[in-house]
Design a protein around this motif. Structure first.
Motif, PDB file in Angstrom:
ATOM      1  N   GLU A 102       0.818  -1.210   0.000  1.00 43.70           N
ATOM      2  CA  GLU A 102       0.000   0.000   0.000  1.00 43.70           C
ATOM      3  C   GLU A 102       0.848   1.254   0.000  1.00 43.70           C
ATOM      4  N   ARG A 103       1.940   1.238   0.769  1.00 44.27           N
ATOM      5  CA  ARG A 103       2.807   2.414   0.837  1.00 44.27           C
ATOM      6  C   ARG A 103       3.467   2.701  -0.495  1.00 44.27           C
ATOM      7  N   ALA A 104       3.681   1.679  -1.319  1.00 44.14           N
ATOM      8  CA  ALA A 104       4.337   1.859  -2.609  1.00 44.14           C
ATOM      9  C   ALA A 104       3.384   2.447  -3.653  1.00 44.14           C
ATOM     10  N   LEU A 105       2.082   2.319  -3.447  1.00 43.63           N
ATOM     11  CA  LEU A 105       1.106   2.822  -4.421  1.00 43.63           C
ATOM     12  C   LEU A 105       0.871   4.322  -4.245  1.00 43.63           C
ATOM     13  N   PRO A 106       0.528   5.018  -5.325  1.00 44.91           N
ATOM     14  CA  PRO A 106       0.246   6.463  -5.208  1.00 44.91           C
ATOM     15  C   PRO A 106      -1.174   6.696  -4.691  1.00 44.91           C
ATOM     16  N   TRP A 107      -1.295   7.108  -3.442  1.00 44.72           N
ATOM     17  CA  TRP A 107      -2.598   7.349  -2.829  1.00 44.72           C
ATOM     18  C   TRP A 107      -2.832   8.839  -2.680  1.00 44.72           C
ATOM     19  N   LYS A 108      -4.093   9.231  -2.734  1.00 51.22           N
ATOM     20  CA  LYS A 108      -4.461  10.619  -2.432  1.00 51.22           C
ATOM     21  C   LYS A 108      -4.445  10.780  -0.927  1.00 51.22           C
ATOM     22  N   PRO A 109      -4.272  11.993  -0.428  1.00 49.69           N
ATOM     23  CA  PRO A 109      -4.205  12.180   1.034  1.00 49.69           C
ATOM     24  C   PRO A 109      -5.488  11.783   1.769  1.00 49.69           C
ATOM     25  N   ASP A 110      -6.642  11.867   1.121  1.00 52.46           N
ATOM     26  CA  ASP A 110      -7.885  11.549   1.822  1.00 52.46           C
ATOM     27  C   ASP A 110      -8.345  10.104   1.630  1.00 52.46           C
ATOM     28  N   ASP A 111      -7.557   9.251   0.945  1.00 51.67           N
ATOM     29  CA  ASP A 111      -7.911   7.842   0.768  1.00 51.67           C
ATOM     30  C   ASP A 111      -7.687   7.073   2.067  1.00 51.67           C
ATOM     31  N   ALA A 112      -8.567   6.117   2.341  1.00 48.69           N
ATOM     32  CA  ALA A 112      -8.439   5.284   3.538  1.00 48.69           C
ATOM     33  C   ALA A 112      -7.584   4.063   3.213  1.00 48.69           C
ATOM     34  N   THR A 113      -6.547   3.848   3.982  1.00 45.91           N
ATOM     35  CA  THR A 113      -5.682   2.673   3.829  1.00 45.91           C
ATOM     36  C   THR A 113      -5.587   1.978   5.183  1.00 45.91           C
ATOM     37  N   TYR A 114      -4.917   0.804   5.204  1.00 44.99           N
ATOM     38  CA  TYR A 114      -4.759   0.087   6.465  1.00 44.99           C
ATOM     39  C   TYR A 114      -3.973   0.915   7.472  1.00 44.99           C
ATOM     40  N   SER A 115      -2.994   1.652   7.005  1.00 37.18           N
ATOM     41  CA  SER A 115      -2.145   2.403   7.935  1.00 37.18           C
ATOM     42  C   SER A 115      -2.737   3.743   8.322  1.00 37.18           C
ATOM     43  N   SER A 116      -3.735   4.245   7.587  1.00 38.64           N
ATOM     44  CA  SER A 116      -4.279   5.569   7.892  1.00 38.64           C
ATOM     45  C   SER A 116      -5.605   5.532   8.642  1.00 38.64           C
TER      46      SER A 116
END
Length: 173
Positions: A96-110
Motif C-alpha cells: 500500500e505504501r508503494a502505491l500512489p494514494w491521495k491524502p484523503d484515501d483510507a488505507t490500512y495504515s491511515s
C-alpha cells in the motif's frame, strides 16, 4: 437340345439355359406401412416435464447483477492445482505504501479510530484469567481466592517485577 425362351449361357461342355432374372417387386404406395410415432402425453413432453419440475422445486430468482457464466476459482479449472496464496498484513501495508494514494484515501495504515467507550479488561497478574479483584496491599490483580493467597506469599521483588510488567506504578508501602 431343349429349346427355351431363356437366354443361354455357355459352360465348359454344354449350353444350359440361364435362370430367369427375378422381377423387381414393387409394393404399391398405398400398401406401405406408415411410420408409427408415439403419442406423447402432456406429462411426457419435455416442456411439460420442465413445468412439472418447476412446480415441485422452488426456483431461485434471476438476479440481473450476477454473471451466469461465473465460475469460482477453486471449483473451476482442474489444471490450476495451486492453492491460494494469502498475504500477511505486513505485505499488504508495504504494498500500500508503494502505491500512489491521495491524502484523503483510507488505507490500512491511515485508519484512525476514537478511543473505546468500554472500560479496559483487567487480567490476573499470575494466571492471565479475567480478574475481578485487586489486592489492596500489593496492588496485584487476581481472579479467585487461591490466587489471592499466592499473592500474599510472594516476595516484594517479584511483586515489583509483576507490577512493572503490567506497567503499573510499583510503589510499595
Amino acid at each position: 437340345m431343349i429349346k427355351s425362351d431363356a437366354p443361354l449361357t455357355e459352360s465348359k461342355n454344354e449350353t444350359e439355359p440361364a435362370e430367369p432374372a427375378a422381377p423387381a417387386i414393387e409394393a404399391p404406395a398405398a400398401t406401405a406401412a406408415p411410420e408409427i410415432q408415439p403419442q406423447l402425453t402432456p406429462a411426457t413432453t419435455p416442456q411439460a416435464a420442465a413445468a412439472a419440475d418447476a412446480l415441485l422445486l422452488p426456483q431461485r430468482p434471476v438476479l440481473p447483477f450476477k454473471d451466469p457464466n461465473f465460475m469460482h476459482s477453486s471449483k473451476g479449472l482442474a489444471t490450476s492445482k495451486k492453492s491460494r496464496v494469502w498475504k500477511t498484513l505486513k505485505q499488504i501495508s508495504s504494498a500500500e505504501r508503494a502505491l500512489p494514494w491521495k491524502p484523503d484515501d483510507a488505507t490500512y495504515s491511515s485508519i484512525e479510530a476514537p478511543p473505546s467507550i468500554k472500560p479496559a479488561k483487567k487480567y490476573s497478574d499470575l494466571s492471565g484469567f479475567p480478574a475481578k479483584y485487586t489486592d489492596p496491599q500489593t496492588k496485584l490483580r487476581y481472579a479467585d481466592a487461591e490466587e489471592f493467597s499466592r499473592t500474599r506469599m510472594l516476595p516484594a521483588d517479584i511483586v515489583t517485577g509483576l507490577l512493572t510488567l503490567r506497567k503499573a506504578n510499583p510503589e510499595l508501602q
